[in-house]
Design a protein around this motif. Structure first.
Motif, PDB file in Angstrom:
ATOM      1  N   THR A   1     -42.361  96.673  -3.132  1.00 11.70           N
ATOM      2  CA  THR A   1     -42.918  95.614  -3.978  1.00 11.70           C
ATOM      3  C   THR A   1     -44.314  95.190  -3.542  1.00 11.70           C
ATOM      4  OG1 THR A   1     -41.797  93.945  -2.634  1.00 11.70           O
ATOM      5  CG2 THR A   1     -40.661  94.721  -4.614  1.00 11.70           C
ATOM      6  N   HIS A   2     -44.823  95.741  -2.452  1.00 18.67           N
ATOM      7  CA  HIS A   2     -46.167  95.385  -1.986  1.00 18.67           C
ATOM      8  C   HIS A   2     -47.215  96.255  -2.669  1.00 18.67           C
ATOM      9  CE1 HIS A   2     -49.417  95.654   1.260  1.00 18.67           C
ATOM     10  NE2 HIS A   2     -49.571  94.488   0.681  1.00 18.67           N
ATOM     11  N   LEU A   3     -47.222  97.549  -2.371  1.00 15.63           N
ATOM     12  CA  LEU A   3     -48.217  98.444  -2.967  1.00 15.63           C
ATOM     13  C   LEU A   3     -47.601  99.742  -3.492  1.00 15.63           C
ATOM     14  CD1 LEU A   3     -51.285  98.060  -0.579  1.00 15.63           C
ATOM     15  CD2 LEU A   3     -51.016  97.185  -2.882  1.00 15.63           C
TER      16      LEU A   3
ATOM     17  N   PRO B   1     -37.328  91.003   1.736  1.00 17.79           N
ATOM     18  CA  PRO B   1     -38.246  91.420   2.803  1.00 17.79           C
ATOM     19  C   PRO B   1     -37.973  90.646   4.092  1.00 17.79           C
ATOM     20  CG  PRO B   1     -39.396  90.081   1.187  1.00 17.79           C
ATOM     21  CD  PRO B   1     -38.015  90.288   0.664  1.00 17.79           C
ATOM     22  N   VAL B   2     -37.983  91.341   5.213  1.00 16.81           N
ATOM     23  CA  VAL B   2     -37.758  90.689   6.507  1.00 16.81           C
ATOM     24  C   VAL B   2     -38.967  90.807   7.429  1.00 16.81           C
ATOM     25  CG1 VAL B   2     -35.252  90.846   6.441  1.00 16.81           C
ATOM     26  CG2 VAL B   2     -36.558  92.737   7.390  1.00 16.81           C
ATOM     27  N   ALA B   3     -39.928  91.688   7.091  1.00 20.00           N
ATOM     28  CA  ALA B   3     -41.134  91.837   7.909  1.00 20.00           C
ATOM     29  C   ALA B   3     -42.222  92.515   7.085  1.00 20.00           C
ATOM     30  CB  ALA B   3     -40.837  92.661   9.160  1.00 20.00           C
ATOM     31  N   GLY B   4     -43.460  92.279   7.503  1.00 19.16           N
ATOM     32  CA  GLY B   4     -44.579  92.940   6.864  1.00 19.16           C
ATOM     33  C   GLY B   4     -45.104  92.190   5.659  1.00 19.16           C
ATOM     34  N   PRO B   5     -46.007  92.829   4.939  1.00 18.28           N
ATOM     35  CA  PRO B   5     -46.653  92.139   3.818  1.00 18.28           C
ATOM     36  C   PRO B   5     -45.812  91.945   2.552  1.00 18.28           C
ATOM     37  CG  PRO B   5     -47.630  94.314   4.158  1.00 18.28           C
ATOM     38  CD  PRO B   5     -46.627  94.101   5.244  1.00 18.28           C
ATOM     39  N   PRO B   6     -44.747  92.688   2.272  1.00 19.61           N
ATOM     40  CA  PRO B   6     -44.030  92.439   1.014  1.00 19.61           C
ATOM     41  C   PRO B   6     -43.448  91.026   0.965  1.00 19.61           C
ATOM     42  CG  PRO B   6     -43.302  94.514   1.978  1.00 19.61           C
ATOM     43  CD  PRO B   6     -44.155  93.827   2.994  1.00 19.61           C
TER      44      PRO B   6
END
Length: 171
Positions: free
Chosen positions: A112-114, A143-148
């Protein structure tokens, strides 16, 4: 009686002496009051927009029930294993995962991010987006980590005997 004027004009004049504010001055809005009302109004709009965004983020869209599509056999998928499939069209990559608890979960494979393809990480029981190290919980797709910031769209599956079918997906 000339000394003591009890006429209505005399009372009105005494009243005006006690309260010397004119009606035109009463309607005057000072610059400070105007700026204060604009600030409060703007703050209220920001709060309302934030509340709407927070509610919209957590409200899930209803599932779109589509045509059923056979994914494969449940017995071919060991605990911690995953299988790739396409649903509802050949342009929509998805992933079916058997979690550590043994339940079957399926999601869109598009981050869902890129829009990179997510892969299953059985050691962590997560789905990983290798492009920007985004991680998703395999049990609910959040999402549990990162940009999403958004969940992976869920694909609804049914198991009939040993066969697993995709029967719908979240928007």
């Amino acid at each position: 009686m000339a000394e003591h004027d009890d006429t209505s004009e005399g009372r009105r004049e005494r009243w005006r002496e006690d309260f010397p504010i004119g009606t035109q001055d009463d309607r005057y809005v000072a610059r400070r009051e105007f700026a204060k009302s604009l600030t409060i109004g703007s703050a209220l709009l920001v709060l309302v927009n934030g509340a709407i965004a927070a509610v919209a983020r957590w409200v899930r869209k209803p599932a779109q029930m589509g045509e059923e599509s056979r994914i494969g056999k449940a017995s071919d998928l060991p605990t911690g294993g995953s299988m790739l499939f396409r649903y509802p069209t050949d342009e929509d990559p998805c992933i079916l995962v058997r979690t550590r608890s043994g339940s079957l979960r399926a999601y869109s494979q598009v981050c869902t991010h890129l829009s990179c393809a997510v892969v299953h990480q059985p050691q962590q029981d997560e789905l990983l987006c290798p492009c920007h190290r985004g991680r998703f919980d395999v049990n609910d797709g959040r999402p549990v980590a990162g940009p999403p910031l958004r969940r992976l769209p869920r694909v609804w599956v049914e198991q009939r005997g040993d066969d697993v079918f995709a029967v719908g997906r979240d928007s």
